[in-house]
Scaffold this motif. Structure first.
Motif, PDB file in Angstrom:
ATOM      1  N   THR A  21      93.859  33.912 -38.849  1.00 25.72           N
ATOM      2  CA  THR A  21      93.508  32.668 -39.753  1.00 25.72           C
ATOM      3  C   THR A  21      92.698  33.309 -40.865  1.00 25.72           C
ATOM      4  OG1 THR A  21      93.952  31.081 -38.058  1.00 25.72           O
ATOM      5  CG2 THR A  21      93.075  30.322 -40.062  1.00 25.72           C
ATOM      6  N   GLN A  25      94.135  33.067 -44.785  1.00 32.90           N
ATOM      7  CA  GLN A  25      93.621  32.400 -45.648  1.00 32.90           C
ATOM      8  C   GLN A  25      92.808  33.118 -46.686  1.00 32.90           C
ATOM      9  OE1 GLN A  25      92.902  28.968 -45.787  1.00 32.90           O
ATOM     10  NE2 GLN A  25      92.725  29.626 -47.899  1.00 32.90           N
ATOM     11  N   LYS A  28      95.848  34.066 -48.975  1.00 28.10           N
ATOM     12  CA  LYS A  28      95.980  32.813 -49.830  1.00 28.10           C
ATOM     13  C   LYS A  28      95.209  32.388 -50.980  1.00 28.10           C
ATOM     14  CE  LYS A  28      97.995  28.656 -50.111  1.00 28.10           C
ATOM     15  NZ  LYS A  28      99.802  28.582 -50.215  1.00 28.10           N
ATOM     16  N   THR A  29      93.795  32.783 -50.540  1.00 26.58           N
ATOM     17  CA  THR A  29      92.729  32.389 -51.803  1.00 26.58           C
ATOM     18  C   THR A  29      93.095  33.330 -53.000  1.00 26.58           C
ATOM     19  OG1 THR A  29      91.203  32.011 -49.881  1.00 26.58           O
ATOM     20  CG2 THR A  29      90.028  32.425 -52.180  1.00 26.58           C
ATOM     21  N   LEU A  53      99.737  28.301 -43.606  1.00 28.95           N
ATOM     22  CA  LEU A  53      99.175  27.961 -44.952  1.00 28.95           C
ATOM     23  C   LEU A  53      99.973  28.302 -46.208  1.00 28.95           C
ATOM     24  CD1 LEU A  53      95.934  30.243 -44.262  1.00 28.95           C
ATOM     25  CD2 LEU A  53      96.104  27.805 -44.295  1.00 28.95           C
ATOM     26  N   TYR A 124      84.664  32.955 -47.886  1.00 26.44           N
ATOM     27  CA  TYR A 124      85.776  33.318 -48.609  1.00 26.44           C
ATOM     28  C   TYR A 124      85.527  33.735 -50.021  1.00 26.44           C
ATOM     29  CZ  TYR A 124      88.539  32.058 -44.746  1.00 26.44           C
ATOM     30  OH  TYR A 124      88.893  31.890 -43.128  1.00 26.44           O
TER      31      TYR A 124
END
Length: 516
Positions: A21, A25, A28-29, A53, A124
């Protein structure tokens, strides 16, 4: 109330998150929209996490040397902990787009993927900023403009770096304002349309051989451009090298002028010089006359080969037939030996960033992967374009099972397999059968030969797409027309050509002449 708040904070501090995950993530960020991969333990978890996501996952079939990627990557790293993954991924994404673009390699230990860590321990990193735009030194730009003005036989070479820099508007203005001849490299095609009157690709060897000043717009002096060395070039040729990568400047040949910076920005700097003091290269010069004459004779030779009557087609017949029907906005992917080299000279590109091929390393097996990636974007953006993937039969063999991937995602791809029964050249069925009577195939069969008349189109039909086996120009034209008209499923056209087909005779006069 205090006890309730404490319990709430305690629950949050104990919440866990998996490495998979965290990876998803972090991607995705960084605004990653698509993920390509081959699942297996523990990659399953990363793919599932990415999909949860909203990242589009495309499952591929062919994985070649992952470990070897480290040697050819701009940046490679292995995070020391799950918590370090977001920082490493941000740096990888940033490194891939800053300066000269390139692949990056992040090696994540398998046990990190399912490892559970405290959610609050993962920080993140926000999406990296767009690449900075750098400009060349003003004095160097002025010197470059002066060298161009004094050229007797100038030539611009437009490389894929110009395409990546979105420099098409500035370069076209420079070409048209100064009346300069230009030559695109394979993936520089389309920065200015191939049918532009100043494009001298049909006289490539002559242009390279006799130019006295050559301006390189994001083009490397590697094997594709014969390293910039005699006898393919004049010994006294002056190179003006424009590149975003300082390490590239001066490779193989010492340039007369180096312009380090973003190619689009540097092109605008050059235009400013010619706006201040207008200048045009004489369109009726002997140089232009020489180039036009050579272009005319080469184009005539290619058309003569294309119209040659024989039981089977040759490369030129195939590509002239294809060129007649190609949509102007299609994306052309090409790989192979003669298939790629000859196809590049006939199949035209009119838009930048619409051609992908084997590239700097001449790597075979990348074509179907390139086509899939391009088609995924075309389909996702509802662009309505077609992806035309032109493969030699040998090149197709490297990644042929990706046809299943194409059908699984129902991608707008038309595959053209130019089939001569071998690598460079093969044998026809009669000769092959006669050879079998001579002895064991491991002893008597030429290493370059495949089984004759293989039906590659059946690979496509096996997975639900449309397949065509063609042997004449008329069959090729009709099958391509049907393939382009049918937007509901992918197609593969298996094009049989002469087993001994090759390119037109090359001009080797440069072996005996040093200047014009």
């Amino acid at each position: 109330m205090l006890e309730s708040n404490f319990a709430e904070r305690s629950d949050t501090s104990e919440e866990k998150v998996s490495g998979a995950t965290v990876i998803a993530q972090a991607l995705k960020t960084q605004n990653v929209e698509f993920m390509f991969g081959i699942v297996g333990i523990p990659v399953f978890e990363i793919a599932f996490a990415a999909q949860r996501l909203g990242i589009r996952y495309i499952g591929m079939r062919n994985e070649q040397a992952v470990e070897a990627c480290r040697l050819y990557s701009k940046f490679s790293a292995r995070p020391s902990s799950v918590e370090a993954i977001p920082t490493i991924i941000e740096k990888a994404v940033r490194s891939s787009i800053y300066g000269r673009p390139g692949a990056c390699y992040v090696d994540i230990p398998a046990d990190f993927v399912n490892l559970q860590v405290n959610v609050n321990s993962v920080k993140y990193v926000e999406c990296c900023m767009p690449p900075p735009v750098s400009m060349a030194e003003t004095s160097a730009v002025q010197l470059a403009a002066s060298v161009i003005r004094n050229a007797k036989q100038p030539l611009l070479i437009i490389g894929k770096g110009a395409a990546y820099a979105h420099a098409e508007e500035g370069i076209r203005k420079l070409v048209e304002q100064c009346k300069l001849p230009f030559l695109p490299t394979p993936m520089g095609k389309g920065v200015i349309p191939d049918n532009h009157p100043n494009c001298v690709r049909a006289a490539r060897s002559r242009a390279l051989q006799f130019a006295d000043v050559i301006v390189l717009f994001g083009a490397r002096l590697n094997w594709i451009l014969h390293f910039g060395l005699p006898p393919r070039y004049r010994p006294d040729v002056k190179f003006i090298q424009i590149d975003i990568c300082a390490e590239e400047l001066g490779n193989n040949v010492r340039p007369s002028v180096t312009l380090l910076g973003d190619i689009n920005a540097v092109t605008k700097q050059l235009l400013e010089q010619f706006d201040k003091t207008p200048w045009q290269y004489p369109p009726e010069s002997q140089w232009w006359k020489t180039l036009r004459e050579k272009m005319k004779s080469n184009e005539a030779a290619s058309k003569e080969l294309a119209s040659k009557k024989s039981p089977l087609m040759n490369y030129y017949t195939v590509f002239f037939c294809v060129q007649e029907q190609l949509p102007r906005d299609c994306i052309v992917v090409s790989e192979g030996a003669n298939t790629m080299d000859i196809g590049r000279t006939v199949l035209e590109n009119y838009l930048p960033r619409h051609r992908l091929d084997a590239g700097t390393f001449g790597t075979m097996g990348v074509g179907l992967g390139f086509a899939i990636a391009a088609a995924i974007v075309v389909k996702d953006r509802h662009l309505g374009q077609r992806v035309i993937c032109v493969e030699g039969d040998s090149a197709f063999g490297f990644s042929g099972m990706e046809v299943e991937t194409i059908c699984r995602y129902n991608l707008p791809i038309v595959l053209l397999v130019v089939n001569n029964n071998g690598i460079y050249q093969g044998l026809d069925a009669d000769t092959w059968n006669e050879m079998l009577n001579v002895g064991d195939t491991t002893v008597v069969a030429p290493p370059s030969c495949f089984l004759p008349n293989l039906h590659y189109e059946q690979i496509m039909t096996a997975f639900g797409g449309k397949g065509y086996f063609v042997q004449t120009p008329e069959e090729l034209q009709e099958s391509l027309k049907q393939s382009l008209a049918d937007t509901t499923k992918p197609s593969l056209i298996n094009i049989m050509i002469e087993t001994q087909a090759t390119r037109k005779a090359q001009d080797f006069q440069w072996l005996t002449r040093s200047n014009m």
